[in-house]
Design a protein around this motif. Structure first.
Motif, PDB file in Angstrom:
ATOM      1  N   HIS A   1       0.873  -1.167   0.000  1.00 28.82           N
ATOM      2  CA  HIS A   1       0.000   0.000   0.000  1.00 28.82           C
ATOM      3  C   HIS A   1       0.909   1.216   0.000  1.00 28.82           C
ATOM      4  O   HIS A   1       1.747   1.386   0.889  1.00 28.82           O
TER       5      HIS A   1
ATOM      6  N   ASN B   1       1.412   4.935   0.541  1.00 32.79           N
ATOM      7  CA  ASN B   1       0.754   6.019   1.262  1.00 32.79           C
ATOM      8  C   ASN B   1       1.523   7.328   1.048  1.00 32.79           C
ATOM      9  O   ASN B   1       2.705   7.430   1.385  1.00 32.79           O
TER      10      ASN B   1
ATOM     11  N   LEU C   1      -8.266   1.378   6.829  1.00 29.76           N
ATOM     12  CA  LEU C   1      -8.001   2.799   6.624  1.00 29.76           C
ATOM     13  C   LEU C   1      -9.275   3.592   6.348  1.00 29.76           C
ATOM     14  O   LEU C   1      -9.287   4.822   6.479  1.00 29.76           O
ATOM     15  N   GLU C   2     -10.345   2.896   5.975  1.00 30.67           N
ATOM     16  CA  GLU C   2     -11.613   3.569   5.711  1.00 30.67           C
ATOM     17  C   GLU C   2     -12.323   3.989   6.997  1.00 30.67           C
ATOM     18  O   GLU C   2     -13.261   4.785   6.959  1.00 30.67           O
ATOM     19  N   VAL C   3     -11.871   3.456   8.123  1.00 32.03           N
ATOM     20  CA  VAL C   3     -12.504   3.744   9.410  1.00 32.03           C
ATOM     21  C   VAL C   3     -11.957   5.048   9.974  1.00 32.03           C
ATOM     22  O   VAL C   3     -10.738   5.227  10.078  1.00 32.03           O
ATOM     23  N   SER C   4     -12.842   5.962  10.340  1.00 31.40           N
ATOM     24  CA  SER C   4     -12.428   7.229  10.924  1.00 31.40           C
ATOM     25  C   SER C   4     -11.609   6.985  12.192  1.00 31.40           C
ATOM     26  O   SER C   4     -12.008   6.215  13.067  1.00 31.40           O
TER      27      SER C   4
ATOM     28  N   LYS D   1     -18.644  -5.114   4.734  1.00 30.13           N
ATOM     29  CA  LYS D   1     -17.734  -4.861   3.619  1.00 30.13           C
ATOM     30  C   LYS D   1     -16.607  -5.886   3.514  1.00 30.13           C
ATOM     31  O   LYS D   1     -15.714  -5.742   2.686  1.00 30.13           O
TER      32      LYS D   1
ATOM     33  N   ASP E   1     -18.604   0.441  10.308  1.00 31.99           N
ATOM     34  CA  ASP E   1     -18.144   0.769   8.960  1.00 31.99           C
ATOM     35  C   ASP E   1     -17.783  -0.451   8.114  1.00 31.99           C
ATOM     36  O   ASP E   1     -17.887  -0.388   6.883  1.00 31.99           O
ATOM     37  N   LEU E   2     -17.357  -1.555   8.755  1.00 35.86           N
ATOM     38  CA  LEU E   2     -16.780  -2.649   7.981  1.00 35.86           C
ATOM     39  C   LEU E   2     -17.541  -3.968   8.024  1.00 35.86           C
ATOM     40  O   LEU E   2     -17.247  -4.875   7.240  1.00 35.86           O
TER      41      LEU E   2
ATOM     42  N   ARG F   1      -6.330  -1.918   3.769  1.00 34.52           N
ATOM     43  CA  ARG F   1      -6.982  -0.792   3.102  1.00 34.52           C
ATOM     44  C   ARG F   1      -8.394  -0.569   3.616  1.00 34.52           C
ATOM     45  O   ARG F   1      -8.857   0.567   3.716  1.00 34.52           O
ATOM     46  N   ARG F   2      -9.082  -1.645   3.968  1.00 32.07           N
ATOM     47  CA  ARG F   2     -10.412  -1.501   4.557  1.00 32.07           C
ATOM     48  C   ARG F   2     -10.326  -0.805   5.912  1.00 32.07           C
ATOM     49  O   ARG F   2     -11.156   0.050   6.246  1.00 32.07           O
TER      50      ARG F   2
ATOM     51  N   SER G   1      -5.664  -6.059   1.336  1.00 29.99           N
ATOM     52  CA  SER G   1      -7.050  -5.611   1.217  1.00 29.99           C
ATOM     53  C   SER G   1      -7.634  -5.251   2.575  1.00 29.99           C
ATOM     54  O   SER G   1      -8.329  -4.232   2.723  1.00 29.99           O
TER      55      SER G   1
END
Length: 205
Positions: free
Chosen positions: A48, A50, A74-77, A129, A125-126, A71-72, A68
């Motif tokens: 990844h 950055n 990282l989508e979490v605040s 997903k 969030d996940l 990266r998922r 993967s």
């Protein structure tokens, strides 16, 4: 965008390895640097890439599924690259996925850098997903993991201890490190994770 790097490990620290790729050294942050150090052959890490205003970092993983999941995360605040890396270093990826899908906040809050609010955000969030990642692992209910955690820890530590002994550490040093570590484990640590944790403890004395 860099997708993967293949090269020989020429240097490592507690958080990263340096891969020699055609006479260029790439610093790659990875969950278990010490596991890679045991390979005398070139290793491949899925990356990844950055980019920030003040820095460019590479984060590497031995499988594309780990890439993967990283990266998922990282989508979490509230979860940045270093915390996401700590999550993958602190527990097996399949156990992390299971904990999120089964809303196991107790397990998640044992991971480095994860408090209760962040664990709740991870679930929110996940949870829906991770299907593509979940399907590639045999994700059993965490209650089964917890029942077997003592035996699993003992088995994983036996393998980790053998590797550490091969690095020259004495039985007394390893026994002391284990006494410190064993009460702060989730029960899902792999031998590679235990090696890293033990080395950190041994370096601290």
């Amino acid at each position: 965008m860099i997708d993967f790097i293949r090269g020989k490990v020429v240097h490592l620290e507690s958080e990263y390895v340096v891969l020699d790729v055609r006479d260029i050294g790439y610093r790659v942050f990875t969950p278990n640097p010490y596991a890679l150090a045991r390979s005398e052959e070139p290793v491949q890490l899925f990356v990844h890439h950055n980019v920030r205003e003040d820095a460019i970092h590479l984060f590497g993983f031995t499988t594309r599924d780990e890439q993967s999941l990283f990266r998922r995360l990282l989508e979490v605040s509230g979860i940045g690259p270093k915390v996401a890396l700590g999550v993958l270093a602190g527990g097996r990826p399949e156990a992390v996925v299971a904990a999120i899908q089964q809303e196991n906040i107790t397990f998640l809050t044992k991971l480095p850098g994860i408090g209760r609010k962040t664990a709740q955000r991870m679930i929110l969030d996940l949870k829906d997903k991770l299907g593509s990642i979940n399907s590639k692992w045999d994700v059993a209910p965490l209650v089964e993991f917890e029942v077997a955690s003592t035996a699993d820890n003992a088995s994983a530590w036996a393998e980790a201890r053998e590797a550490l002994a091969g690095l020259g550490y004495r039985d007394a040093e390893l026994d002391k490190a284990w006494l410190v570590l064993k009460d702060n484990l989730t029960g899902e640590e792999s031998p590679d994770v235990l090696i890293k944790k033990a080395l950190q403890q041994l370096f601290q004395g």
